[in-house]
Motif scaffolding. Structure first.
Motif, PDB file in Angstrom:
ATOM      1  N   GLY A 150       0.818  -1.224   0.000  1.00 16.32           N
ATOM      2  CA  GLY A 150       0.000   0.000   0.000  1.00 16.32           C
ATOM      3  C   GLY A 150       0.843   1.262   0.000  1.00 16.32           C
ATOM      4  N   SER A 151       2.189   1.104   0.082  1.00 19.88           N
ATOM      5  CA  SER A 151       3.042   2.301   0.071  1.00 19.88           C
ATOM      6  C   SER A 151       3.083   2.897  -1.331  1.00 19.88           C
ATOM      7  CB  SER A 151       4.460   1.931   0.507  1.00 19.88           C
ATOM      8  OG  SER A 151       5.089   1.157  -0.506  1.00 19.88           O
ATOM      9  N   TYR A 152       3.440   4.166  -1.395  1.00 21.46           N
ATOM     10  CA  TYR A 152       3.595   4.798  -2.717  1.00 21.46           C
ATOM     11  C   TYR A 152       4.779   4.187  -3.459  1.00 21.46           C
ATOM     12  CZ  TYR A 152       0.245   8.401  -1.319  1.00 21.46           C
ATOM     13  OH  TYR A 152      -0.890   9.075  -0.918  1.00 21.46           O
ATOM     14  N   PRO A 205       1.910  10.441  -9.115  1.00 20.68           N
ATOM     15  CA  PRO A 205       1.126  11.481  -8.448  1.00 20.68           C
ATOM     16  C   PRO A 205       0.792  11.023  -7.030  1.00 20.68           C
ATOM     17  CG  PRO A 205      -0.226  10.303 -10.056  1.00 20.68           C
ATOM     18  CD  PRO A 205       1.168   9.770 -10.201  1.00 20.68           C
ATOM     19  N   ILE A 206       0.934  11.917  -6.071  1.00 24.30           N
ATOM     20  CA  ILE A 206       0.726  11.557  -4.660  1.00 24.30           C
ATOM     21  C   ILE A 206      -0.533  12.273  -4.166  1.00 24.30           C
ATOM     22  CG2 ILE A 206       1.702  11.634  -2.340  1.00 24.30           C
ATOM     23  CD1 ILE A 206       3.372   9.936  -4.258  1.00 24.30           C
ATOM     24  N   GLU A 207      -1.529  11.509  -3.722  1.00 25.21           N
ATOM     25  CA  GLU A 207      -2.699  12.110  -3.090  1.00 25.21           C
ATOM     26  C   GLU A 207      -2.789  11.600  -1.654  1.00 25.21           C
ATOM     27  OE1 GLU A 207      -6.662  11.021  -4.316  1.00 25.21           O
ATOM     28  OE2 GLU A 207      -7.525  12.334  -2.775  1.00 25.21           O
ATOM     29  N   GLN A 235       8.094  12.515   5.135  1.00 22.52           N
ATOM     30  CA  GLN A 235       7.864  13.226   3.870  1.00 22.52           C
ATOM     31  C   GLN A 235       6.377  13.571   3.706  1.00 22.52           C
ATOM     32  OE1 GLN A 235       9.104  14.188   0.751  1.00 22.52           O
ATOM     33  NE2 GLN A 235      11.269  14.025   1.238  1.00 22.52           N
ATOM     34  N   ALA A 236       5.513  12.641   4.088  1.00 20.06           N
ATOM     35  CA  ALA A 236       4.063  12.872   3.922  1.00 20.06           C
ATOM     36  C   ALA A 236       3.587  13.943   4.897  1.00 20.06           C
ATOM     37  CB  ALA A 236       3.310  11.560   4.139  1.00 20.06           C
ATOM     38  N   LEU A 237       4.079  13.893   6.144  1.00 18.50           N
ATOM     39  CA  LEU A 237       3.705  14.924   7.131  1.00 18.50           C
ATOM     40  C   LEU A 237       4.141  16.302   6.627  1.00 18.50           C
ATOM     41  CD1 LEU A 237       4.741  13.072  10.437  1.00 18.50           C
ATOM     42  CD2 LEU A 237       2.396  13.574   9.671  1.00 18.50           C
ATOM     43  N   GLY A 255       7.625   4.501   9.383  1.00 15.19           N
ATOM     44  CA  GLY A 255       8.569   4.179   8.312  1.00 15.19           C
ATOM     45  C   GLY A 255       8.015   4.405   6.923  1.00 15.19           C
ATOM     46  N   SER A 256       6.692   4.396   6.822  1.00 18.54           N
ATOM     47  CA  SER A 256       6.057   4.626   5.512  1.00 18.54           C
ATOM     48  C   SER A 256       4.605   5.035   5.753  1.00 18.54           C
ATOM     49  CB  SER A 256       6.098   3.342   4.674  1.00 18.54           C
ATOM     50  OG  SER A 256       5.171   2.402   5.224  1.00 18.54           O
ATOM     51  N   THR A 257       3.951   5.501   4.702  1.00 23.10           N
ATOM     52  CA  THR A 257       2.534   5.875   4.827  1.00 23.10           C
ATOM     53  C   THR A 257       1.687   4.632   5.085  1.00 23.10           C
ATOM     54  OG1 THR A 257       2.235   5.683   2.428  1.00 23.10           O
ATOM     55  CG2 THR A 257       2.792   7.877   3.297  1.00 23.10           C
ATOM     56  N   SER A 258       2.059   3.523   4.438  1.00 27.50           N
ATOM     57  CA  SER A 258       1.249   2.296   4.629  1.00 27.50           C
ATOM     58  C   SER A 258       1.473   1.717   6.026  1.00 27.50           C
ATOM     59  CB  SER A 258       1.583   1.255   3.550  1.00 27.50           C
ATOM     60  OG  SER A 258       2.997   1.093   3.428  1.00 27.50           O
ATOM     61  N   TYR A 313       3.932  15.365  -6.746  1.00 30.63           N
ATOM     62  CA  TYR A 313       4.498  14.195  -7.435  1.00 30.63           C
ATOM     63  C   TYR A 313       5.778  13.764  -6.741  1.00 30.63           C
ATOM     64  CZ  TYR A 313       1.295  15.364 -11.210  1.00 30.63           C
ATOM     65  OH  TYR A 313       0.165  15.631 -11.937  1.00 30.63           O
ATOM     66  N   THR A 314       5.974  12.480  -6.648  1.00 27.04           N
ATOM     67  CA  THR A 314       7.253  11.959  -6.149  1.00 27.04           C
ATOM     68  C   THR A 314       7.931  11.184  -7.264  1.00 27.04           C
ATOM     69  OG1 THR A 314       6.610  11.890  -3.828  1.00 27.04           O
ATOM     70  CG2 THR A 314       8.369  10.383  -4.500  1.00 27.04           C
ATOM     71  N   ARG A 315       9.210  11.474  -7.447  1.00 28.65           N
ATOM     72  CA  ARG A 315      10.031  10.764  -8.456  1.00 28.65           C
ATOM     73  C   ARG A 315      10.767   9.631  -7.729  1.00 28.65           C
ATOM     74  NH1 ARG A 315      15.380  12.850  -9.983  1.00 28.65           N
ATOM     75  NH2 ARG A 315      16.244  11.531 -11.615  1.00 28.65           N
ATOM     76  N   PHE A 316      10.610   8.433  -8.265  1.00 32.59           N
ATOM     77  CA  PHE A 316      11.272   7.249  -7.713  1.00 32.59           C
ATOM     78  C   PHE A 316      12.357   6.785  -8.682  1.00 32.59           C
ATOM     79  CE2 PHE A 316       8.317   6.131  -4.246  1.00 32.59           C
ATOM     80  CZ  PHE A 316       7.231   6.911  -4.575  1.00 32.59           C
ATOM     81  N   LEU A 317      13.384   6.145  -8.135  1.00 29.01           N
ATOM     82  CA  LEU A 317      14.415   5.530  -8.980  1.00 29.01           C
ATOM     83  C   LEU A 317      14.332   4.024  -8.844  1.00 29.01           C
ATOM     84  CD1 LEU A 317      17.463   7.825  -8.095  1.00 29.01           C
ATOM     85  CD2 LEU A 317      15.926   8.003 -10.081  1.00 29.01           C
TER      86      LEU A 317
HETATM   87  O1  LIG Z   1       5.670   6.076   2.660  1.00 28.18           O
HETATM   88  C1  LIG Z   1       5.452   5.737   1.501  1.00 28.18           C
HETATM   89  O2  LIG Z   1       4.366   5.324   1.052  1.00 28.18           O
HETATM   90  C2  LIG Z   1       6.577   5.853   0.579  1.00 28.18           C
HETATM   91  O3  LIG Z   1       6.588   5.231  -0.448  1.00 28.18           O
HETATM   92  C3  LIG Z   1       7.671   6.867   0.934  1.00 28.18           C
HETATM   93  C4  LIG Z   1       7.352   8.261   0.421  1.00 28.18           C
HETATM   94  C5  LIG Z   1       8.633   9.094   0.488  1.00 28.18           C
HETATM   95  O4  LIG Z   1       9.599   8.717   1.191  1.00 28.18           O
HETATM   96  O5  LIG Z   1       8.671  10.158  -0.140  1.00 28.18           O
HETATM   97  C6  LIG Z   1       6.938   8.236  -0.982  1.00 28.18           C
HETATM   98  C7  LIG Z   1       6.041   9.122  -1.513  1.00 28.18           C
HETATM   99  C8  LIG Z   1       5.502  10.204  -0.688  1.00 28.18           C
HETATM  100  O6  LIG Z   1       6.198  11.376  -0.970  1.00 28.18           O
HETATM  101  C9  LIG Z   1       5.542   9.903   0.754  1.00 28.18           C
HETATM  102  C10 LIG Z   1       6.383   8.937   1.250  1.00 28.18           C
END
Ligand SMILES: O=C(O)C(=O)C[C@]1(C(=O)O)C=C[C@@H](O)C=C1
Length: 281
Positions: free
Chosen positions: A10-12, A86-88, A108-110, A130-133, A173-177
């Motif tokens: 469920g994490s981004y 895209p992050i909602e 990051q989400a906070l 540790g993560s949003t999920s 938006y979050t860019r992932f590698l």
């Molecule tokens: O916590 C998550 O769901 C993540 O994938 C991490 C993460 C991040 O570290 O930036 C990814 C996207 C969002 O910006 C919030 C959190």
């Protein structure tokens, strides 16, 4: 194909990995290994527990994910792709708004919801996870806990979406590698069109002399190479001592890029080539 991501499900990061796997001409469906921390994802890639890792590197509101930049420098990895998601962010809970005493999420989400929280939850305790999920899983345990996480986390963990779309800017938006071990052959078909590629490098100067940064940028300007990002990051050797993270258009397979990096390599103390990879438009 085993892919390491920040977990639980469920994490981004998982969402980005799924988008990437669908985009690449992969035959095998990805199996996800979930990690508590971005550094654990890098370790799993380096020791080849997983074939690839997907890590967040920058967000359009909060900027770079510092731990990812540090890990890119410290580990022998190659970037094979980038994925923009895209992050909602939504406020999720088992209870109702009046029950909320603690709000949980990834730092990051906070940060991406800083103004929303200050306006509507000024006196509510905030806790990082540790993560949003991970925040969503904890919010399933107590009515007074709410999580900032995605819609898919709400569905996955049976949480109500109390308030959707709470980030401070809609354009989020979050860019992932996508990373692999430097010593692992990649069986992904590379896209031959040069202009759709990007290259990422890290540069370290021996001392901070006048015009040093100009000399670095000059190499790209002379060859009309378009920089897409340049960022300084502490080298952790001394205050004011920096590494420079540079992204630019083009692939190392292109003679112009190769020549620019050869020239640049002669001007700096360290040049680390993180890889050339398809842009995610
Ligand atoms: O916590 C998550 O769901 C993540 O994938 C991490 C993460 C991040 O570290 O930036 C990814 C996207 C969002 O910006 C919030 C959190």
């Amino acid at each position: 194909m085993i892919v390491g991501v920040l977990g639980p499900a469920g994490s981004y990061s998982e969402k980005a990995a799924k988008k990437w796997a669908k985009k690449m001409e992969h035959t095998d469906v990805p199996v996800f290994n979930y990690y508590e921390d971005i550094t654990d994802t890098f370790s799993a890639v380096v020791n080849k527990t997983v074939d690839y890792g997907v890590v967040p590197v920058e967000n359009s509101i909060e900027g770079s994910v510092g731990i990812t930049l540090d890990q890119l420098f410290e580990n022998e990895i190659t970037i094979t792709s980038e994925i923009v998601v895209p992050i909602e962010h939504c406020l999720l809970s088992k209870g109702s708004l009046s029950d909320i005493k603690i709000i949980l999420s990834h730092p990051q989400a906070l940060a991406q919801c800083r103004n929303f929280l200050k306006t509507h939850f000024k006196n509510t305790e905030l806790r990082t996870t540790g993560s949003t999920s991970h925040a969503a899983t904890l919010a399933t345990e107590f009515d007074e806990m709410a999580a900032i996480a995605s819609r898919s986390s709400a569905e996955m963990y049976g949480l109500k979406i109390l308030i959707p779309n709470i980030q401070d800017h809609n354009e989020n938006y979050t860019r992932f590698l996508v990373i692999k071990s430097k010593y692992k052959t990649s069986n992904i078909k590379s896209i031959p069109t040069e202009h759709l590629y990007k290259t990422s490098i890290i540069v370290y100067l021996d001392q901070n002399r006048p015009g040093a940064l100009y000399e670095i940028l000059e190499e790209f300007a002379k060859k009309e190479i378009n920089l897409t990002k340049i960022e300084s990051r502490p080298s952790k050797k001394a205050l004011g001592d920096y590494l420079f993270y540079i992204d630019f258009e083009g692939s190392i397979q292109d003679e112009t890029i190769k020549s620019a990096l050869d020239n640049l390599g002669r001007k700096v103390k360290m040049l680390k080539n993180l890889g050339s990879y398809p842009k995610d438009n």
